[in-house]
Write a protein that holds these residues in place. Structure first.
Motif, mmCIF file in Angstrom:
data_model
loop_
_atom_site.group_PDB
_atom_site.id
_atom_site.type_symbol
_atom_site.label_atom_id
_atom_site.label_comp_id
_atom_site.label_asym_id
_atom_site.label_seq_id
_atom_site.Cartn_x
_atom_site.Cartn_y
_atom_site.Cartn_z
ATOM 1 N N ASN A 14 0.947 -1.054 -0.154
ATOM 2 C CA ASN A 14 -0.062 0.053 0.093
ATOM 3 C C ASN A 14 0.829 1.272 0.016
ATOM 4 O O ASN A 14 1.655 1.365 0.967
ATOM 5 C CB ASN A 14 -0.948 -0.009 1.154
ATOM 6 C CG ASN A 14 -1.988 1.075 1.124
ATOM 7 O OD1 ASN A 14 -1.829 2.140 0.684
ATOM 8 N ND2 ASN A 14 -3.180 0.893 1.771
ATOM 9 N N HIS A 15 0.849 1.973 -1.120
ATOM 10 C CA HIS A 15 1.800 3.059 -1.243
ATOM 11 C C HIS A 15 0.973 4.311 -1.236
ATOM 12 O O HIS A 15 1.231 5.464 -1.506
ATOM 13 C CB HIS A 15 2.216 3.193 -2.652
ATOM 14 C CG HIS A 15 3.260 1.880 -2.932
ATOM 15 N ND1 HIS A 15 4.388 1.730 -2.507
ATOM 16 C CD2 HIS A 15 2.860 0.732 -3.768
ATOM 17 C CE1 HIS A 15 5.048 0.477 -2.835
ATOM 18 N NE2 HIS A 15 3.941 -0.028 -3.701
ATOM 19 N N GLY A 16 -0.479 4.176 -0.673
ATOM 20 C CA GLY A 16 -1.143 5.679 -0.517
ATOM 21 C C GLY A 16 -2.211 5.768 -1.632
ATOM 22 O O GLY A 16 -3.093 5.439 -1.696
ATOM 23 N N TRP A 17 -1.363 5.952 -2.703
ATOM 24 C CA TRP A 17 -1.938 6.407 -4.136
ATOM 25 C C TRP A 17 -2.234 5.109 -4.691
ATOM 26 O O TRP A 17 -3.214 4.870 -5.535
ATOM 27 C CB TRP A 17 -1.216 7.119 -5.013
ATOM 28 C CG TRP A 17 0.160 6.465 -5.632
ATOM 29 C CD1 TRP A 17 1.425 6.624 -4.698
ATOM 30 C CD2 TRP A 17 0.505 5.633 -6.766
ATOM 31 N NE1 TRP A 17 2.394 5.819 -5.488
ATOM 32 C CE2 TRP A 17 1.862 5.423 -6.725
ATOM 33 C CE3 TRP A 17 -0.568 5.712 -7.566
ATOM 34 C CZ2 TRP A 17 2.336 4.404 -7.946
ATOM 35 C CZ3 TRP A 17 -0.144 4.747 -8.744
ATOM 36 C CH2 TRP A 17 1.472 4.193 -8.696
ATOM 37 N N LEU A 18 -1.765 3.936 -4.356
ATOM 38 C CA LEU A 18 -1.834 2.537 -4.846
ATOM 39 C C LEU A 18 -1.919 1.794 -3.909
ATOM 40 O O LEU A 18 -0.751 1.428 -3.059
ATOM 41 C CB LEU A 18 -0.573 2.161 -5.767
ATOM 42 C CG LEU A 18 -0.801 0.843 -6.445
ATOM 43 C CD1 LEU A 18 -1.866 0.714 -7.294
ATOM 44 C CD2 LEU A 18 0.689 0.777 -7.201
ATOM 45 N N ALA A 49 -6.018 5.561 -6.566
ATOM 46 C CA ALA A 49 -6.648 6.710 -5.988
ATOM 47 C C ALA A 49 -7.107 7.805 -7.026
ATOM 48 O O ALA A 49 -6.109 7.763 -8.086
ATOM 49 C CB ALA A 49 -5.698 7.332 -4.590
ATOM 50 N N ALA A 50 -7.872 8.466 -6.841
ATOM 51 C CA ALA A 50 -8.368 9.664 -7.563
ATOM 52 C C ALA A 50 -7.199 10.534 -7.924
ATOM 53 O O ALA A 50 -6.471 11.077 -7.141
ATOM 54 C CB ALA A 50 -9.404 10.409 -7.040
ATOM 55 N N GLU A 103 -0.284 5.005 -16.986
ATOM 56 C CA GLU A 103 -1.507 4.639 -16.938
ATOM 57 C C GLU A 103 -2.076 5.287 -15.553
ATOM 58 O O GLU A 103 -1.190 5.626 -14.476
ATOM 59 C CB GLU A 103 -1.524 3.209 -16.317
ATOM 60 C CG GLU A 103 -1.295 2.154 -17.270
ATOM 61 C CD GLU A 103 -1.126 0.842 -16.905
ATOM 62 O OE1 GLU A 103 -1.899 0.045 -17.261
ATOM 63 O OE2 GLU A 103 -0.173 0.570 -16.085
ATOM 64 N N PHE A 104 -3.223 6.103 -15.738
ATOM 65 C CA PHE A 104 -3.713 7.043 -14.772
ATOM 66 C C PHE A 104 -5.138 7.100 -14.776
ATOM 67 O O PHE A 104 -5.934 6.616 -15.422
ATOM 68 C CB PHE A 104 -3.365 8.561 -15.480
ATOM 69 C CG PHE A 104 -2.884 9.667 -14.374
ATOM 70 C CD1 PHE A 104 -1.748 9.592 -13.516
ATOM 71 C CD2 PHE A 104 -4.052 10.422 -13.872
ATOM 72 C CE1 PHE A 104 -1.211 10.423 -12.825
ATOM 73 C CE2 PHE A 104 -3.631 11.535 -13.114
ATOM 74 C CZ PHE A 104 -2.328 11.305 -12.665
ATOM 75 N N ASN A 105 -5.565 7.502 -13.540
ATOM 76 C CA ASN A 105 -6.859 7.586 -12.911
ATOM 77 C C ASN A 105 -7.112 8.980 -12.766
ATOM 78 O O ASN A 105 -6.897 9.897 -12.083
ATOM 79 C CB ASN A 105 -7.290 6.949 -11.657
ATOM 80 C CG ASN A 105 -8.420 7.226 -11.182
ATOM 81 O OD1 ASN A 105 -9.461 7.578 -11.855
ATOM 82 N ND2 ASN A 105 -8.846 6.951 -9.762
ATOM 83 N N THR A 111 -11.983 6.057 -7.313
ATOM 84 C CA THR A 111 -10.836 4.779 -7.081
ATOM 85 C C THR A 111 -10.984 4.079 -8.720
ATOM 86 O O THR A 111 -12.259 3.718 -9.151
ATOM 87 C CB THR A 111 -10.889 3.877 -6.012
ATOM 88 O OG1 THR A 111 -10.887 4.368 -4.808
ATOM 89 C CG2 THR A 111 -9.738 2.970 -6.386
ATOM 90 N N THR A 112 -9.865 3.804 -9.369
ATOM 91 C CA THR A 112 -10.059 2.971 -10.495
ATOM 92 C C THR A 112 -9.201 1.405 -9.754
ATOM 93 O O THR A 112 -8.233 1.754 -9.213
ATOM 94 C CB THR A 112 -8.866 3.361 -11.572
ATOM 95 O OG1 THR A 112 -9.533 4.458 -11.974
ATOM 96 C CG2 THR A 112 -8.879 2.195 -12.585
ATOM 97 N N HIS A 113 -10.165 0.503 -9.937
ATOM 98 C CA HIS A 113 -9.960 -0.870 -9.649
ATOM 99 C C HIS A 113 -9.558 -1.838 -10.818
ATOM 100 O O HIS A 113 -10.593 -1.661 -11.754
ATOM 101 C CB HIS A 113 -10.995 -1.331 -8.704
ATOM 102 C CG HIS A 113 -11.023 -2.959 -8.123
ATOM 103 N ND1 HIS A 113 -12.029 -3.330 -7.775
ATOM 104 C CD2 HIS A 113 -9.649 -3.488 -8.071
ATOM 105 C CE1 HIS A 113 -11.639 -4.537 -7.088
ATOM 106 N NE2 HIS A 113 -10.192 -4.578 -7.512
#
Length: 237
Positions: A14-18, A49-50, A103-105, A111-113
């Protein structure tokens, strides 16, 4: 032989953003018993994450498949593709001799899952390529729909390996079976929900590894989404 790979035993970062769960050894996570299954090298369940994403980075000699579950995944690469991948779509990028991509949200709140899947190619040094196709829910309802194959059969996305990926949606009495040819492997990944697969009750993130088995059987789904891989045998680790 059928081996259960419980969701909770996957690698986790868990990297926070990912937030990422690794079914096979990846980055800082290494498990000598789970390096690959045939040419299936990576299944990462990623939540981005957004407003966040993977910056431009490179790959070589890998078939990379993106399977989006929620949100949208913005893709841009060095061979000219700028796309948005949404649920129901399957994207394949052949890295071959070398490609860079991001690759980006782009959503500001959601959230992109998605699943990031890597398959080793049958040969190295191919010309990089890209393909993206949509498979409607009706095509996968109560059956295993071929979505990835070496020859593009049934309108599937084509990869450079003798491997096939099927996707299915199952609820209640819906059921399906897929024959496994002698000498081949199979891998089942339960994407979400619950289902009984070859008599074993699986929950989201669980997987089954098959060797010397005649078929995959799926039944008793509860909001189940399933991926089934039909794979050649490679050198064992």
């Amino acid at each position: 032989m059928i081996v259960l790979r419980p969701a909770a035993e996957r690698g986790h970062a868990n990297h926070g953003w990912l937030d990422s769960w690794h079914s096979f050894s990846f980055a800082d996570y290494f498990d000598p018993d789970h390096v690959h299954w045939g040419p299936l090298r990576v299944i990462n369940e990623d939540r981005v994450a957004a407003g966040q994403g993977f910056g431009t980075h490179g790959h070589r000699d890998m078939e990379i498949i993106s399977y989006v579950l929620e949100g949208a995944l913005g893709h841009k690469d060095s061979i000219g593709n700028v796309e948005s991948i949404t649920p129901g779509e399957v994207q394949r990028m052949s890295a071959g001799t070398g490609v860079t991509h991001s690759e980006f949200n782009y959503d500001s709140t959601g959230t992109t899952h998605f699943l990031q899947i890597w398959i080793l190619p049958e040969r190295t040094g191919i010309t990089p390529g890209y393909e993206q196709k949509r498979f409607d829910e009706a095509e996968k309802r109560g059956r295993l729909r071929l979505v990835v194959s070496p020859d593009g059969a049934d309108g599937s996305v084509r990869i450079h390996q003798d491997a096939r990926m099927h996707a299915g949606l199952f609820d209640g009495a819906e059921h399906a079976a897929l024959a496994i040819a002698p000498g081949r492997l199979a891998y089942v990944h339960l994407v979400r929900g619950r289902a009984t697969v070859n008599g074993r009750e699986l929950a989201a993130g669980d997987a089954l590894l098959y060797r010397d088995e005649p078929e995959v059987r799926i039944e008793a789904g509860q909001g189940a989404e399933v991926l089934v891989f039909d794979l050649p045998e490679l050198a064992r680790h």
